[in-house]
Design a protein around this motif. Structure first.
Motif, short mmCIF file in Angstrom:
data_model
loop_
_atom_site.label_atom_id
_atom_site.label_comp_id
_atom_site.label_asym_id
_atom_site.label_seq_id
_atom_site.Cartn_x
_atom_site.Cartn_y
_atom_site.Cartn_z
N GLU A 161 0.83 -1.22 0.00
CA GLU A 161 0.00 0.00 0.00
C GLU A 161 0.86 1.26 0.00
OE1 GLU A 161 -3.28 2.31 2.82
OE2 GLU A 161 -2.29 0.51 3.57
N GLU A 162 1.86 1.30 0.86
CA GLU A 162 2.72 2.49 0.95
C GLU A 162 3.58 2.67 -0.30
OE1 GLU A 162 3.18 5.07 3.41
OE2 GLU A 162 1.16 4.33 3.73
N LEU A 163 4.13 1.57 -0.81
CA LEU A 163 4.97 1.67 -2.01
C LEU A 163 4.15 2.07 -3.23
CD1 LEU A 163 7.38 -1.34 -1.40
CD2 LEU A 163 7.85 1.11 -1.06
N ASP A 164 2.91 1.55 -3.32
CA ASP A 164 2.03 1.96 -4.42
C ASP A 164 1.73 3.46 -4.34
OD1 ASP A 164 1.96 -0.61 -5.41
OD2 ASP A 164 -0.07 -1.07 -4.67
N ALA A 165 1.49 3.96 -3.13
CA ALA A 165 1.22 5.40 -2.95
C ALA A 165 2.45 6.23 -3.31
CB ALA A 165 0.77 5.68 -1.52
N LEU A 166 3.64 5.74 -2.96
CA LEU A 166 4.88 6.42 -3.32
C LEU A 166 5.04 6.49 -4.84
CD1 LEU A 166 7.67 7.68 -2.66
CD2 LEU A 166 8.55 5.32 -2.51
N VAL A 167 4.79 5.38 -5.52
CA VAL A 167 4.89 5.36 -6.99
C VAL A 167 3.88 6.32 -7.60
CG1 VAL A 167 4.55 3.91 -9.05
CG2 VAL A 167 5.85 3.02 -7.09
N HIS A 168 2.68 6.33 -7.06
CA HIS A 168 1.64 7.25 -7.56
C HIS A 168 2.11 8.70 -7.43
CE1 HIS A 168 -2.32 8.86 -8.48
NE2 HIS A 168 -2.17 9.65 -7.43
N HIS A 189 14.99 11.84 -8.59
CA HIS A 189 14.98 10.45 -8.15
C HIS A 189 14.36 10.35 -6.77
CE1 HIS A 189 18.86 11.90 -6.45
NE2 HIS A 189 18.45 11.23 -5.39
N VAL A 190 14.11 9.11 -6.36
CA VAL A 190 13.70 8.80 -5.00
C VAL A 190 14.90 8.21 -4.29
CG1 VAL A 190 12.22 7.34 -3.54
CG2 VAL A 190 11.28 8.41 -5.61
N GLU A 191 15.23 8.77 -3.13
CA GLU A 191 16.31 8.22 -2.32
C GLU A 191 15.68 7.29 -1.28
OE1 GLU A 191 19.77 9.52 0.88
OE2 GLU A 191 18.16 10.92 0.41
N LEU A 192 16.05 6.03 -1.35
CA LEU A 192 15.62 5.08 -0.33
C LEU A 192 16.64 5.11 0.80
CD1 LEU A 192 14.53 1.92 -2.37
CD2 LEU A 192 13.07 3.70 -1.37
N LEU A 193 16.16 5.37 1.99
CA LEU A 193 17.03 5.45 3.16
C LEU A 193 16.60 4.38 4.15
CD1 LEU A 193 19.25 7.02 4.70
CD2 LEU A 193 17.44 8.51 5.58
N GLN A 247 14.25 -1.60 -3.87
CA GLN A 247 14.82 -0.82 -4.98
C GLN A 247 14.49 -1.47 -6.31
OE1 GLN A 247 19.13 -0.71 -4.99
NE2 GLN A 247 19.20 0.80 -6.65
N ALA A 248 14.70 -2.77 -6.42
CA ALA A 248 14.43 -3.49 -7.67
C ALA A 248 12.94 -3.41 -8.03
CB ALA A 248 14.88 -4.94 -7.55
N LEU A 280 10.73 -1.07 -7.18
CA LEU A 280 10.38 0.28 -7.61
C LEU A 280 10.98 0.62 -8.97
CD1 LEU A 280 10.68 2.17 -4.20
CD2 LEU A 280 8.57 1.56 -5.42
N GLU A 281 12.21 0.20 -9.20
CA GLU A 281 12.82 0.43 -10.52
C GLU A 281 12.04 -0.30 -11.60
OE1 GLU A 281 17.45 1.39 -9.29
OE2 GLU A 281 16.91 -0.68 -9.76
N GLY A 282 11.52 -1.48 -11.27
CA GLY A 282 10.69 -2.23 -12.21
C GLY A 282 9.40 -1.49 -12.57
N LEU A 283 8.98 -0.58 -11.68
CA LEU A 283 7.78 0.23 -11.93
C LEU A 283 8.12 1.59 -12.54
CD1 LEU A 283 5.94 -0.65 -8.60
CD2 LEU A 283 5.35 -1.44 -10.92
N GLY A 284 9.39 1.76 -12.93
CA GLY A 284 9.80 2.98 -13.62
C GLY A 284 10.28 4.11 -12.73
N VAL A 285 10.52 3.84 -11.45
CA VAL A 285 10.95 4.87 -10.52
C VAL A 285 12.48 4.91 -10.51
CG1 VAL A 285 10.90 5.66 -8.12
CG2 VAL A 285 8.89 4.53 -9.11
#
Length: 190
Positions: free
Chosen positions: A119-126, A137-141, A175-176, A178-183
Motif C-alpha cells: 500500500e505504501e509503495l504503491d502510494a509512493l509510486v503514484h 529520483h527517490v532516495e531510499l534510506l 529498490q528493484a 520500484l525500478e521495475g515500476l519505472g521509478v
C-alpha cells in the motif's frame, strides 16, 4: 567558496525545519547564488504555504522532500504528525510553478512493516508519477538507529525502540521493485 566551487559545490539547509524561517533561507540562498555562484538545496518536510515557498524557491536549485508514510494513521505512529499533505503539496507546487528549474529529490525512509508495504509503495509510486519529470529520483534510506543517541542525550523517548535497522538486502529488493515500476532510485547504504 574556494573548497566548494571547483567541485561545483553548494549549500544545503536542513533541520530542524528550514521552512520555519523562510526569510533567512531566502537571504542565504540569494547570497549563495548571487555572491558565491553556487547551488542551493533545501532539505524539508514541506512546512509552510505558497507565500513562504515563493520566498525561497526562486533561489533554490534542489529540494529534498522528506516524505513520511502516505497513510495518515501511519504518520501519527511514525512521525507524530497528522498528515503528510504539506510535503506532498509542496512537491505539487514546485511541479506547477518552478519546474523544470527546481529539481525534487524524494527521500523515503524504509521502516519494516510501515513504509515497505504494498500500500505504501504503491502510494509512493503514484506520487512520483504525479510529479513527473520534476523528480530527479527517490532516495531510499533504510532505517538505522543513528538518532537513538540524540534522543537519549535530550531525554526523549525513542519512538522506534525495538525496531531493528532495515536490512540492506531487503532495501535492494524494494529498490528493484520500484525500478521495475519505472521509478529512478538512489539507495543510501549508510
Amino acid at each position: 567558496k574556494e573548497s566548494l566551487a571547483p567541485n561545483k559545490g553548494g549549500i544545503t539547509l536542513s533541520g530542524g525545519e528550514p521552512m520555519m524561517q523562510p526569510d533567512f533561507v531566502r537571504t542565504m540562498f540569494r547570497y549563495t547564488h548571487e555572491e558565491l555562484g553556487m547551488t542551493t538545496c533545501l532539505n524539508t518536510t514541506g512546512r509552510g504555504d505558497p507565500d513562504s515557498w515563493d520566498k525561497v524557491l526562486p533561489h533554490t536549485d534542489y529540494v529534498i522532500l522528506c516524505l513520511k508514510p502516505m497513510n495518515k494513521a501511519l504518520n501519527v505512529d511514525t512521525a507524530e504528525t497528522l498528515s503528510d499533505e504539506g510535503v506532498k503539496q509542496m512537491g505539487r507546487y514546485i511541479r506547477d510553478h518552478y519546474a523544470p528549474r527546481v529539481k525534487v529529490l524524494v527521500r523515503w525512509v524504509l521502516l519494516e512493516g510501515y513504509t515497505d508495504t504494498t500500500e505504501e509503495l504503491d502510494a509512493l509510486v503514484h506520487y512520483y508519477n504525479e510529479l513527473g519529470n520534476t523528480v530527479a529520483h527517490v532516495e531510499l534510506l533504510p532505517y538505522h538507529e543513528l538518532s537513538k543517541e540524540k534522543c537519549t542525550y535530550l531525554h526523549l523517548d525513542y519512538p522506534f525502540e525495538g525496531m531493528a535497522p532495515y536490512s540492506l538486502d531487503d532495501a535492494k529488493a524494494i529498490q528493484a521493485k520500484l525500478e521495475g515500476l519505472g521509478v529512478k532510485i538512489v539507495l543510501s547504504e549508510t
